[in-house]
Design an enzyme around this catalytic site. Structure first.
Site: not given
Ligand code: GUN
Length: 233
Positions: A130-131, A147, A150-151, A182-183, A185-186
């Protein structure tokens, strides 16, 4: 009632009826069972479109029904559900998919179980795939499609200079402590809630944080599968 549950219920009912009838007349029970299943199949298929419309949030579209796909096509559609880690989808497929897995939640549970049962170093590799949130890869436009969405959905592309600086500081502190990013679910969170969670989770011990990250990754996968189901319906 969800489609798989309807089938579960009917199966249980007719299996029980079969056992009961079988005590008296085995041949009758088997042929009756076959006829009943055939008629359910016909009625069910007649109503299939209607049932699907009512459950667009749960059922995955006809075109990409997981249970109907060979491994190559399955990976084309679902190999990216876990960030840069197609082996999770591949293992779930090899364990066998039934029509029950045409439901986004059931598929998320199966794929999630693969990751939960994986070796610790395999779990850490998935976390590391994960980035960083609001990190360099995001700035450079190098994120996967999921990603990026989501971001941006959490407003991380709108950070003020101070917030951006706070993310960089926390990303570094978290990496230094745990050795992975750090991951979280946003979905449903804004950047203030994410920053608060970030500060709190930095207090965790390494085992708790690895397990938390794995739970969050499975939740991200669930959201991604729901998104595919909704957009494909
Ligand atoms: N949560 C949802 N997408 C991502 C993501 O791409 N990277 C991280 N670190 N957390 C996430």
């Amino acid at each position: 009632m969800r489609k798989p549950l309807l089938f579960d219920f009917l199966d249980a009912f007719f299996n029980a009826a079969n056992v009961f009838a079988g005590v008296n007349n085995h041949f009758f029970s088997i042929t009756a069972l076959f006829r009943v299943h055939l008629s359910i199949f016909i009625v069910y298929n007649k109503n299939d479109n209607k049932i699907q419309k009512e459950h667009t949030l749960l059922l995955i579209s006809n075109a990409a029904r997981p249970s109907s796909l060979d491994l190559e096509d399955f990976l084309t559609h679902y190999g990216d559900i876990f960030e840069h880690s197609p082996w999770v989808a591949e293992t779930a497929w090899k364990q066998g998919l039934t029509t029950q897995h045409d439901d986004a939640d059931v598929l998320a549970d199966s794929m999630g179980a693969v990751l939960r049962n994986a070796e610790i170093d395999e779990q850490i590799a998935v976390i590391r795939a994960h980035p960083d949130l609001a990190g360099k890869a995001a700035l450079a436009g190098e994120l996967t499609q999921d990603s990026t969405r989501e971001q941006a959905g959490a407003g991380l592309d709108q950070c003020t200079a101070a917030e951006f600086e706070r993310f960089q500081r926390l990303n570094q502190a978290y990496q230094d402590k745990f050795g992975f990013p750090f991951v979280i679910a946003v979905k449903g969170l804004d950047r203030h809630a994410i920053l608060d969670a970030f500060e709190k989770r930095l207090e965790n011990d390494a085992v708790t944080e690895r397990q938390t990250a794995i739970n969050q990754i499975i939740q991200i996968a669930r959201f991604r599968l729901h998104m595919r189901a909704e957009t494909a319906a």
